[in-house]
Enzyme design. Structure first.
Site, PDB file in Angstrom:
ATOM      1  N   SER A  53      -5.099 -21.955  64.991  1.00 57.97           N
ATOM      2  CA  SER A  53      -5.218 -20.896  63.981  1.00 57.97           C
ATOM      3  C   SER A  53      -6.597 -21.020  63.352  1.00 57.97           C
ATOM      4  O   SER A  53      -7.225 -22.094  63.424  1.00 57.97           O
ATOM      5  CB  SER A  53      -4.145 -21.118  62.898  1.00 57.97           C
ATOM      6  OG  SER A  53      -4.378 -20.296  61.765  1.00 57.97           O
ATOM      7  N   TYR A  71       1.135 -26.316  57.186  1.00 59.15           N
ATOM      8  CA  TYR A  71       0.592 -25.507  58.300  1.00 59.15           C
ATOM      9  C   TYR A  71      -0.872 -25.857  58.552  1.00 59.15           C
ATOM     10  O   TYR A  71      -1.287 -26.075  59.693  1.00 59.15           O
ATOM     11  CB  TYR A  71       0.748 -24.028  57.940  1.00 59.15           C
ATOM     12  CG  TYR A  71       0.400 -23.047  59.036  1.00 59.15           C
ATOM     13  CD1 TYR A  71       1.360 -22.657  59.970  1.00 59.15           C
ATOM     14  CD2 TYR A  71      -0.883 -22.492  59.142  1.00 59.15           C
ATOM     15  CE1 TYR A  71       1.055 -21.738  60.970  1.00 59.15           C
ATOM     16  CE2 TYR A  71      -1.193 -21.581  60.137  1.00 59.15           C
ATOM     17  CZ  TYR A  71      -0.212 -21.196  61.043  1.00 59.15           C
ATOM     18  OH  TYR A  71      -0.528 -20.284  62.031  1.00 59.15           O
TER      19      TYR A  71
HETATM   20  P1  NAD Z   1       6.454 -15.428  65.770  1.00 60.88           P
HETATM   21  O1  NAD Z   1       7.301 -15.860  64.620  1.00 60.88           O
HETATM   22  O2  NAD Z   1       6.353 -13.991  66.123  1.00 60.88           O
HETATM   23  O3  NAD Z   1       6.887 -16.207  67.082  1.00 60.88           O
HETATM   24  C1  NAD Z   1       7.121 -17.577  67.054  1.00 60.88           C
HETATM   25  C2  NAD Z   1       7.848 -17.943  68.314  1.00 60.88           C
HETATM   26  O4  NAD Z   1       8.138 -19.351  68.234  1.00 60.88           O
HETATM   27  C3  NAD Z   1       9.196 -17.234  68.481  1.00 60.88           C
HETATM   28  O5  NAD Z   1       9.444 -17.014  69.853  1.00 60.88           O
HETATM   29  C4  NAD Z   1      10.187 -18.256  67.915  1.00 60.88           C
HETATM   30  O6  NAD Z   1      11.506 -18.110  68.443  1.00 60.88           O
HETATM   31  C5  NAD Z   1       9.538 -19.523  68.412  1.00 60.88           C
HETATM   32  N1  NAD Z   1       9.955 -20.709  67.697  1.00 60.88           N
HETATM   33  C6  NAD Z   1       9.997 -20.924  66.359  1.00 60.88           C
HETATM   34  N2  NAD Z   1      10.477 -22.146  66.115  1.00 60.88           N
HETATM   35  C7  NAD Z   1      10.746 -22.705  67.336  1.00 60.88           C
HETATM   36  C8  NAD Z   1      11.274 -23.943  67.731  1.00 60.88           C
HETATM   37  N3  NAD Z   1      11.652 -24.864  66.852  1.00 60.88           N
HETATM   38  N4  NAD Z   1      11.437 -24.175  69.055  1.00 60.88           N
HETATM   39  C9  NAD Z   1      11.096 -23.229  69.982  1.00 60.88           C
HETATM   40  N5  NAD Z   1      10.588 -22.042  69.651  1.00 60.88           N
HETATM   41  C10 NAD Z   1      10.428 -21.792  68.328  1.00 60.88           C
HETATM   42  O7  NAD Z   1       5.010 -16.079  65.468  1.00 60.88           O
HETATM   43  P2  NAD Z   1       3.553 -15.726  65.987  1.00 60.88           P
HETATM   44  O8  NAD Z   1       2.829 -15.080  64.883  1.00 60.88           O
HETATM   45  O9  NAD Z   1       3.586 -15.077  67.311  1.00 60.88           O
HETATM   46  O10 NAD Z   1       2.942 -17.197  66.096  1.00 60.88           O
HETATM   47  C11 NAD Z   1       2.779 -17.868  67.316  1.00 60.88           C
HETATM   48  C12 NAD Z   1       1.768 -18.978  67.125  1.00 60.88           C
HETATM   49  O11 NAD Z   1       0.517 -18.419  66.742  1.00 60.88           O
HETATM   50  C13 NAD Z   1       2.138 -19.989  66.050  1.00 60.88           C
HETATM   51  O12 NAD Z   1       1.787 -21.285  66.453  1.00 60.88           O
HETATM   52  C14 NAD Z   1       1.295 -19.549  64.883  1.00 60.88           C
HETATM   53  O13 NAD Z   1       1.012 -20.610  64.007  1.00 60.88           O
HETATM   54  C15 NAD Z   1       0.052 -19.068  65.586  1.00 60.88           C
HETATM   55  N6  NAD Z   1      -0.765 -18.153  64.799  1.00 60.88           N
HETATM   56  C16 NAD Z   1      -0.263 -16.971  64.378  1.00 60.88           C
HETATM   57  C17 NAD Z   1      -1.076 -16.133  63.625  1.00 60.88           C
HETATM   58  C18 NAD Z   1      -0.608 -14.802  63.135  1.00 60.88           C
HETATM   59  O14 NAD Z   1      -1.316 -14.191  62.352  1.00 60.88           O
HETATM   60  N7  NAD Z   1       0.540 -14.302  63.560  1.00 60.88           N
HETATM   61  C19 NAD Z   1      -2.383 -16.516  63.324  1.00 60.88           C
HETATM   62  C20 NAD Z   1      -2.844 -17.740  63.762  1.00 60.88           C
HETATM   63  C21 NAD Z   1      -2.036 -18.549  64.514  1.00 60.88           C
END
Ligand code: NAD
Length: 256
Positions: free
Chosen positions: A138, A151
């Site tokens: 991130s 986080y």
């Molecule tokens: P999201 O909530 O849409 O998806 C998260 C996914 O992880 C889902 O499929 C959920 O079921 C799964 N998950 C959650 N806990 C879990 C567990 N214990 N075991 C297995 N699967 C699990 O989130 P997202 O926004 O797509 O985020 C994905 C990644 O990207 C994360 O690591 C997040 O930190 C990172 N990220 C997101 C953003 C953003 O703005 N959305 C920005 C920077 C980084």
């Protein structure tokens, strides 16, 4: 470009993980999906690209289950070429109110799971003489924001893990890199908007404008499919010289 390759993407029933799984499938890879909720829509979306997909329900908050995700992928497909550590959760609270169990869970899913999957994936990748490990960190792996102690600590740690393993594998054909997205509108960010609205006592549209996108100079959310395209590039031969990198895709956030 990736036909014959097998990818395993943690947390790929939704959001960025699903977009990356779809992009890898569109490039020809078979994909092991993972994550909570009904996996059928994700499986259908990935299979629509004409490659094989299965869903493995491992909880990335559990060390043994995280390692078993790799073992089960190998058992089913007979190989693992591309590992994407994407599963992640958020918890927003002031440090003095931060529940210790939320700290533990965020660290387990956002950081320790990557240690367990990488530890399991490296021996078979070494045996085949090729591999790609992508850690979805991130902008918060590079800079901090208040109220996100667990986080930010986990994502900074994930960059440390990325660099360390990249150095250990530098003489092999296995690369290890991190992608550092800015804000992407996914269910995870929808949850943060609601949480920040509570913390600051503001309406959600004002949180998006004045708090969430205030950090992102482009004032636009990052598109999940652009992260998928970067993952495909990093998995390609053309990216074989990129290892140990943390690549921001953040609309200029970390340029400040
Ligand atoms: P999201 O909530 O849409 O998806 C998260 C996914 O992880 C889902 O499929 C959920 O079921 C799964 N998950 C959650 N806990 C879990 C567990 N214990 N075991 C297995 N699967 C699990 O989130 P997202 O926004 O797509 O985020 C994905 C990644 O990207 C994360 O690591 C997040 O930190 C990172 N990220 C997101 C953003 C953003 O703005 N959305 C920005 C920077 C980084």
């Amino acid at each position: 470009m990736l036909s014959g390759r097998v990818a395993a993407v943690t947390g790929s029933t939704s959001g960025i993980g699903l977009a990356i799984a779809e992009a890898l499938a569109a490039a020809g890879a078979d994909v092991a999906l993972n994550g909570f909720g009904d996996p059928s829509p994700a499986l259908e979306a990935v299979r629509a690209h004409g490659t094989k997909a299965l869903h493995l329900p491992a909880d990335m908050g559990n060390a043994a289950e995280a390692a078993s995700f790799v073992a089960e992928t190998l058992r089913h497909f007979g190989r693992l070429d591309i590992l994407v550590n994407n599963a992640g959760i958020q918890h927003v609270a002031a440090i003095e109110d931060f529940p210790p169990e939320a700290w533990d869970r965020v660290l387990a899913i956002n950081l320790s799971a990557a240690f367990h999957t990488i530890r399991a994936a490296v021996p078979p990748m070494k045996a085949r003489g090729w591999g790609r490990i992508l850690n979805i960190a991130s902008a918060h792996g590079l800079v901090a924001s208040p109220f996100k102690a667990a986080y930010v600590a986990a994502k900074h740690g994930l960059l440390g893990l990325t660099k360390t393993v990249a150095l250990e594998l530098a003489e092999t054909a296995i690369t290890v890199n991190a992608i550092c997205p800015g804000y992407v509108r996914t269910p995870l960010v929808d949850g943060q908007i609601a949480d920040q609205a509570k913390v600051h006592g503001l309406p959600e549209d004002q949180v998006v404008r004045d708090i969430i996108l205030a950090a992102q100079p482009s004032k636009r959310f990052i598109a999940p499919e652009h992260l998928g395209a970067l993952a495909v590039f990093l998995a390609s031969e053309a990216a074989s010289g990129i290892t140990g990198a943390a690549l921001p895709v953040d609309g200029g956030w970390t340029a400040r």
